[in-house]
Design an enzyme around this catalytic site. Structure first.
Site, mmCIF file in Angstrom:
data_model
loop_
_atom_site.group_PDB
_atom_site.id
_atom_site.type_symbol
_atom_site.label_atom_id
_atom_site.label_comp_id
_atom_site.label_asym_id
_atom_site.label_seq_id
_atom_site.Cartn_x
_atom_site.Cartn_y
_atom_site.Cartn_z
ATOM 1 N N ASP A 266 0.844 -1.203 0.000
ATOM 2 C CA ASP A 266 0.000 0.000 0.000
ATOM 3 C C ASP A 266 0.875 1.248 0.000
ATOM 4 O O ASP A 266 1.825 1.362 0.782
ATOM 5 C CB ASP A 266 -0.904 0.010 1.248
ATOM 6 C CG ASP A 266 -1.998 -1.038 1.173
ATOM 7 O OD1 ASP A 266 -2.146 -1.678 0.110
ATOM 8 O OD2 ASP A 266 -2.716 -1.219 2.183
ATOM 9 N N GLY B 296 -3.424 -5.428 0.908
ATOM 10 C CA GLY B 296 -4.071 -6.509 0.162
ATOM 11 C C GLY B 296 -5.145 -7.049 1.078
ATOM 12 O O GLY B 296 -4.872 -7.366 2.250
ATOM 13 N N LYS B 297 -6.375 -7.119 0.569
ATOM 14 C CA LYS B 297 -7.470 -7.525 1.454
ATOM 15 C C LYS B 297 -7.209 -8.902 2.070
ATOM 16 O O LYS B 297 -7.473 -9.133 3.250
ATOM 17 C CB LYS B 297 -8.797 -7.504 0.692
ATOM 18 C CG LYS B 297 -9.174 -6.090 0.255
ATOM 19 C CD LYS B 297 -10.505 -6.012 -0.437
ATOM 20 C CE LYS B 297 -10.692 -4.690 -1.158
ATOM 21 N NZ LYS B 297 -10.496 -3.487 -0.339
ATOM 22 N N GLY C 199 -20.209 0.400 7.932
ATOM 23 C CA GLY C 199 -19.288 1.479 8.308
ATOM 24 C C GLY C 199 -19.579 1.982 9.710
ATOM 25 O O GLY C 199 -19.671 1.207 10.666
ATOM 26 N N ASP D 31 -11.382 -5.229 6.402
ATOM 27 C CA ASP D 31 -10.556 -6.440 6.493
ATOM 28 C C ASP D 31 -10.355 -6.849 7.955
ATOM 29 O O ASP D 31 -10.342 -8.047 8.272
ATOM 30 C CB ASP D 31 -9.193 -6.199 5.832
ATOM 31 C CG ASP D 31 -9.345 -5.818 4.375
ATOM 32 O OD1 ASP D 31 -10.304 -6.284 3.739
ATOM 33 O OD2 ASP D 31 -8.510 -5.038 3.888
ATOM 34 N N SER E 188 -2.394 -0.371 11.394
ATOM 35 C CA SER E 188 -3.436 0.172 12.276
ATOM 36 C C SER E 188 -4.137 -0.931 13.079
ATOM 37 O O SER E 188 -4.994 -0.644 13.918
ATOM 38 C CB SER E 188 -4.492 0.918 11.448
ATOM 39 O OG SER E 188 -5.315 0.014 10.734
HETATM 40 O O1 RIB Z 1 -9.154 -3.068 2.149
HETATM 41 C C1 RIB Z 1 -7.967 -2.310 2.115
HETATM 42 C C2 RIB Z 1 -7.022 -2.923 1.136
HETATM 43 O O2 RIB Z 1 -7.575 -2.831 -0.170
HETATM 44 C C3 RIB Z 1 -5.678 -2.261 1.030
HETATM 45 O O3 RIB Z 1 -4.724 -2.860 1.868
HETATM 46 C C4 RIB Z 1 -5.326 -2.360 -0.443
HETATM 47 O O4 RIB Z 1 -4.150 -3.058 -0.685
HETATM 48 C C5 RIB Z 1 -6.532 -3.016 -1.091
HETATM 49 O O5 RIB Z 1 -6.349 -4.372 -1.231
#
Ligand code: RIB
Length: 319
Positions: free
Chosen positions: A21, A47-48, A231, A262, A301
């Site tokens: 990211d 990455g999710k 949310g 995630d 985070s």
């Molecule tokens: O959901 C957030 C994620 O979406 C990020 O980490 C980004 O890489 C995308 O996959």
């Protein structure tokens, strides 16, 4: 319930994406053709799929990851990150070309805009994914998203079903689902936008009986269990008997919402795998997601294992 009375250390397999990211924090996002000066930049792991794996791992699950990285420097960094978190990386393939990347813009209210460039994530192979699931000694839950080919997730989920494991799909980024994938999905966890894409024109919004009824109809029609994340409004669970439970969000002031969905999915999957009642698994997801939005970054985070243990302990104390 005592902490030790849930399943000791469940095994969760995440079949999904790994990205690096590239996050820019800005007072406002640029209009077309405009350049703006940002306030701050952070590079981190995302990455999710990887995010959900990290969250489940921080709660104490044994986590196996099935995915693909390229042959660039991001690949080495990502493998080191996953291994450093205690995640098994033996089913992460290395393929020629770039790894996945995600440029992200975050505004002062914590909202984000993300562009994912899939790179190696597009090369996750269905046979390899299914083979990995079959080869594992134990597996309780297999988790997927939509940042790798749907055929690969479907193959992994089918293998999971053969083994009696439950499958959890976070249909993000929003896209219509291939019937073969939907057919082997037990739990669907979309947000409201993703739900609208899933439901398509079969059941358009704003019905007099409200969204909860639309969610219930969708779950009944597809034979899946459904949690819709809302949310700042929490989440809505369609219970096994078709009743709905709305679970409020933790009241917090968000600084960066990247990866909150995630954190929810990874924690929910952990809760299910650990044998929590499903409503408590949703509460666990909300607690970990609410915690993540108070800090900047994606995986950076997420609660540490120690912080996650405290949040999990509070859920277990309710049972
Ligand atoms: O959901 C957030 C994620 O979406 C990020 O980490 C980004 O890489 C995308 O996959």
């Amino acid at each position: 319930m005592e902490a030790g009375s849930s399943r000791a250390q469940p095994t969760i397999v995440v079949v999904g994406s790994l990205n690096v990211d590239q996050i820019a924090y800005t007072s406002r996002v640029p209009a077309a053709g405009e350049t703006v000066m940002g306030d701050r930049y952070v590079m981190g792991f995302g990455g999710k799929g990887a995010n959900q794996a990290v969250m489940a791992r921080r709660l104490g699950a044994r986590v196996e990851f099935v995915g693909a990285l390229g042959d660039d420097v991001f690949a080495d960094m990502s493998i080191d990150n996953m291994a450093g978190q205690g995640i098994d990386t033996r089913y992460i393939a290395r393929v020629p070309g770039s790894s996945g990347v995600a440029p992200i813009w975050v505004e002062p209210d914590g909202t984000n805009r993300i562009i994912v460039v899939a790179g190696a994530n597009d090369r996750v192979d269905p046979e390899t994914a299914a083979g990995a699931i079959r080869a594992l000694e134990a597996v309780e839950i297999v988790v997927g998203q939509l940042e790798i080919p749907q055929a690969a997730t479907a193959a992994a989920f089918a293998a999971a079903r053969e083994r009696g494991a439950a499958t959890v799909l976070n249909p993000a980024p929003a896209a219509p689902l291939e019937p073969a994938l939907l057919a082997v999905t037990d739990w669907l966890i979309p947000n409201e936008t993703e739900f609208e894409i899933l439901v398509g024109e079969d059941d358009v919004g704003d019905s007099e009986d409200g969204d909860a009824d639309r969610y219930r109809r969708f779950a009944g029609r597809t034979g899946t269990r459904l949690v819709v994340t809302l949310g700042g409004d929490g989440a809505l669970l369609i219970a096994a008997d078709g009743s709905t439970e709305r679970i409020p969000a933790t009241p917090v002031t968000p600084v960066d919402t990247t990866g909150a969905g995630d954190a929810f999915v990874g924690a929910f999957a952990y809760g299910l795998a650990a044998g929590l009642p499903e409503l408590e698994a949703v509460r666990l997801g909300i607690a970990l997601a609410g915690d993540s939005v108070t800090k900047p970054g994606t995986q950076s985070s997420f609660a540490t294992p120690e912080q996650a243990a405290v949040l999990l302990g509070a859920i277990l104390a309710r049972i």
